[in-house]
Design a protein around this motif. Sequence first.
Motif, mmCIF file in Angstrom:
data_model
loop_
_atom_site.group_PDB
_atom_site.id
_atom_site.type_symbol
_atom_site.label_atom_id
_atom_site.label_comp_id
_atom_site.label_asym_id
_atom_site.label_seq_id
_atom_site.Cartn_x
_atom_site.Cartn_y
_atom_site.Cartn_z
ATOM 1 N N ASP A 84 35.220 42.584 34.572
ATOM 2 C CA ASP A 84 34.234 42.177 33.573
ATOM 3 C C ASP A 84 33.216 43.290 33.342
ATOM 4 N N ASP A 85 32.687 43.368 32.108
ATOM 5 C CA ASP A 85 31.493 44.189 31.894
ATOM 6 C C ASP A 85 30.315 43.230 31.750
ATOM 7 N N GLU A 86 29.216 43.681 31.196
ATOM 8 C CA GLU A 86 28.036 42.817 31.111
ATOM 9 C C GLU A 86 28.225 41.637 30.174
ATOM 10 N N HIS A 87 29.236 41.706 29.295
ATOM 11 C CA HIS A 87 29.352 40.706 28.247
ATOM 12 C C HIS A 87 30.652 39.907 28.260
ATOM 13 N N GLU A 88 31.732 40.480 28.776
ATOM 14 C CA GLU A 88 33.023 39.819 28.617
ATOM 15 C C GLU A 88 34.024 40.282 29.675
ATOM 16 N N THR A 89 35.134 39.579 29.736
ATOM 17 C CA THR A 89 36.252 39.994 30.582
ATOM 18 C C THR A 89 37.055 41.052 29.839
ATOM 19 N N LEU A 90 37.267 42.196 30.489
ATOM 20 C CA LEU A 90 37.986 43.296 29.860
ATOM 21 C C LEU A 90 39.489 43.216 30.107
ATOM 22 N N ALA A 91 39.870 42.836 31.316
ATOM 23 C CA ALA A 91 41.294 42.763 31.657
ATOM 24 C C ALA A 91 41.468 41.926 32.913
ATOM 25 N N VAL A 92 42.624 41.313 33.017
ATOM 26 C CA VAL A 92 42.998 40.572 34.213
ATOM 27 C C VAL A 92 44.368 41.064 34.652
ATOM 28 N N LEU A 93 44.465 41.500 35.896
ATOM 29 C CA LEU A 93 45.724 41.995 36.446
ATOM 30 C C LEU A 93 46.196 41.061 37.546
ATOM 31 N N TYR A 94 47.513 40.951 37.680
ATOM 32 C CA TYR A 94 48.089 40.075 38.701
ATOM 33 C C TYR A 94 49.106 40.842 39.547
ATOM 34 N N TYR A 95 49.114 40.492 40.840
ATOM 35 C CA TYR A 95 50.225 40.863 41.722
ATOM 36 C C TYR A 95 51.018 39.593 41.972
ATOM 37 N N THR A 96 52.284 39.593 41.583
ATOM 38 C CA THR A 96 53.138 38.410 41.739
ATOM 39 C C THR A 96 54.265 38.744 42.719
ATOM 40 N N PRO A 97 54.197 38.260 43.940
ATOM 41 C CA PRO A 97 55.154 38.659 44.969
ATOM 42 C C PRO A 97 56.539 38.068 44.787
ATOM 43 N N VAL A 98 57.494 38.677 45.462
ATOM 44 C CA VAL A 98 58.821 38.086 45.619
ATOM 45 C C VAL A 98 58.706 37.121 46.792
ATOM 46 N N THR A 99 58.677 35.840 46.509
ATOM 47 C CA THR A 99 58.369 34.839 47.524
ATOM 48 C C THR A 99 59.497 34.677 48.544
ATOM 49 N N PRO A 168 54.598 48.563 27.663
ATOM 50 C CA PRO A 168 54.464 49.314 26.407
ATOM 51 C C PRO A 168 53.552 48.607 25.414
ATOM 52 N N GLY A 169 52.714 49.391 24.737
ATOM 53 C CA GLY A 169 51.824 48.827 23.739
ATOM 54 C C GLY A 169 50.513 48.311 24.284
ATOM 55 N N THR A 170 50.313 48.410 25.608
ATOM 56 C CA THR A 170 49.071 47.934 26.218
ATOM 57 C C THR A 170 48.008 49.020 26.151
ATOM 58 N N ASN A 171 46.809 48.645 25.749
ATOM 59 C CA ASN A 171 45.689 49.579 25.651
ATOM 60 C C ASN A 171 44.610 49.161 26.645
ATOM 61 N N GLU A 197 45.115 34.105 31.120
ATOM 62 C CA GLU A 197 44.010 34.512 30.270
ATOM 63 C C GLU A 197 44.508 35.375 29.104
ATOM 64 N N THR A 198 43.816 35.321 27.989
ATOM 65 C CA THR A 198 44.191 36.171 26.860
ATOM 66 C C THR A 198 44.052 37.651 27.213
ATOM 67 N N GLU A 199 43.208 37.967 28.196
ATOM 68 C CA GLU A 199 43.001 39.345 28.619
ATOM 69 C C GLU A 199 43.998 39.802 29.677
ATOM 70 N N ALA A 200 44.893 38.911 30.091
ATOM 71 C CA ALA A 200 45.831 39.250 31.156
ATOM 72 C C ALA A 200 46.796 40.355 30.709
ATOM 73 N N VAL A 201 46.935 41.376 31.546
ATOM 74 C CA VAL A 201 47.871 42.478 31.287
ATOM 75 C C VAL A 201 49.123 42.169 32.112
ATOM 76 N N VAL A 202 50.122 41.606 31.458
ATOM 77 C CA VAL A 202 51.318 41.132 32.165
ATOM 78 C C VAL A 202 52.562 41.469 31.360
ATOM 79 N N TRP A 203 53.699 41.354 32.024
ATOM 80 C CA TRP A 203 54.985 41.447 31.339
ATOM 81 C C TRP A 203 55.320 40.088 30.770
ATOM 82 N N LYS A 204 55.733 40.065 29.529
ATOM 83 C CA LYS A 204 56.032 38.792 28.862
ATOM 84 C C LYS A 204 57.504 38.679 28.533
#
Length: 204
Positions: A84-99, A168-171, A197-204
């Motif tokens: 987050d910065d002072e105003h908003e969420t900039l990005a959300v990253l996840y680690y998703t394990p091989v369970t 690809p295509g992520t900024n 989250e809409t800010e999540a940087v994930v593979w879709k």
Amino acid sequence: MSYGTSPHDYVSRAERCLQQNDPRYLFYAAFELRCAVEARMQQYLESWEHVSKKQKEGWEIKKLGSATERAFKTGDRVMRWRIDDEHETLAVLYYTPVTRKLRSNAERLGDYLHAPKKHHSEGDVWWSDFRALLEEMISQLRIATTGTLMGPALMKGNKIHMSTEVPPGTNLDQIYRHGATMTVHVDYLEELPATLETEAVVWK
């Protein structure tokens, strides 16, 4: 013809195999899913310097699973890294394990990838059990390959080390603005949220 060897490539081919109305494609899907599990764990291990070369070169599911557990010590928990910065969420990253359950299912594929000791007729429940296992694994792998963190962020001295892959295509330029003050929130979750989250940087 290019044959991709990323975890996402293996999962995509397995999904296409299961769409075929032909039992032989179940075996092709099983091979692809087995490779997807191996490739995802190898991808995680390869990203870290503290993991030995021997562990990185492994291919057996059980050994790769043990190596990832020793390397990260987070079990089956998902890591969420929110910036987050002072105003908003900039990005959300996840680690998703091989369970553990996914690894166990991958090992079960060995029951199907050897020559059968007896013939299984078209109506034999053996086929439906086989397909159900493959469909469960695809669902599990969709989750395991969603995250872009190549393992949970790790502390080394007074610094945090993390490794990511960017679809690809992520900024992510907004994260690196000069002089910006940012706050990081870290959570360990029992499972990946159903709605990201809409800010999540994930593979879709």
